[in-house]
Write a protein that holds these residues in place. Sequence first.
Motif, PDB file in Angstrom:
ATOM      1  N   THR A 145       0.756   2.736  10.711  1.00  0.00           N
ATOM      2  CA  THR A 145      -0.138   1.603  10.471  1.00  0.00           C
ATOM      3  C   THR A 145       0.340   0.385  11.239  1.00  0.00           C
ATOM      4  N   MET A 188       0.850  -1.168   0.000  1.00  0.00           N
ATOM      5  CA  MET A 188       0.000   0.000   0.000  1.00  0.00           C
ATOM      6  C   MET A 188       0.893   1.226   0.000  1.00  0.00           C
ATOM      7  N   GLU A 205      -1.676  -1.421  14.257  1.00  0.00           N
ATOM      8  CA  GLU A 205      -2.023  -2.841  14.108  1.00  0.00           C
ATOM      9  C   GLU A 205      -1.475  -3.660  15.270  1.00  0.00           C
ATOM     10  N   GLY A 229      -4.998   4.789   0.219  1.00  0.00           N
ATOM     11  CA  GLY A 229      -4.949   3.477   0.864  1.00  0.00           C
ATOM     12  C   GLY A 229      -4.422   3.554   2.282  1.00  0.00           C
ATOM     13  N   GLU A 244      -7.012   5.482   4.479  1.00  0.00           N
ATOM     14  CA  GLU A 244      -8.187   4.655   4.743  1.00  0.00           C
ATOM     15  C   GLU A 244      -7.874   3.554   5.739  1.00  0.00           C
ATOM     16  N   SER A 245      -6.715   2.935   5.598  1.00  0.00           N
ATOM     17  CA  SER A 245      -6.303   1.885   6.525  1.00  0.00           C
ATOM     18  C   SER A 245      -6.176   2.428   7.942  1.00  0.00           C
TER      19      SER A 245
END
Length: 81
Positions: free
Chosen positions: A66, A1, A70, A6, A9-10
Motif C-alpha cells: 500500500t 488498517m 501510494e 480494508g 480494498e485500499s
Amino acid sequence: MSNSTGIAESLTMLRDEVRVQLHLMSMDARAYWKELETKLAAFETTLDQNGGKLSDSLATTGRELTARVEEFLKAHRKAAQ
C-alpha cells in the motif's frame, strides 16, 4: 488498517487509480508499475488461499505494498500535472 478487507480494498482502489493515470507515465514508470502489480497479484492470491485471513506477515506485506503504491501514485500524479 489491519483487516484483510480494508487492505485489499485500499490496494484495489489504488491500483485502479494508477491504471487511469498510466497513459501519462514514462516507460520507466510503467515498468516499475508492472513490478508492483505483479506483487499485488501475488498478495491477492495469497490472501485468497488463506480464505481472506490476514496473518501478521501478510498484513505487513499488504501495508508495505500500500505504501509503495501510494508513493508511486503521488510521484506520478505530480509528473502528470
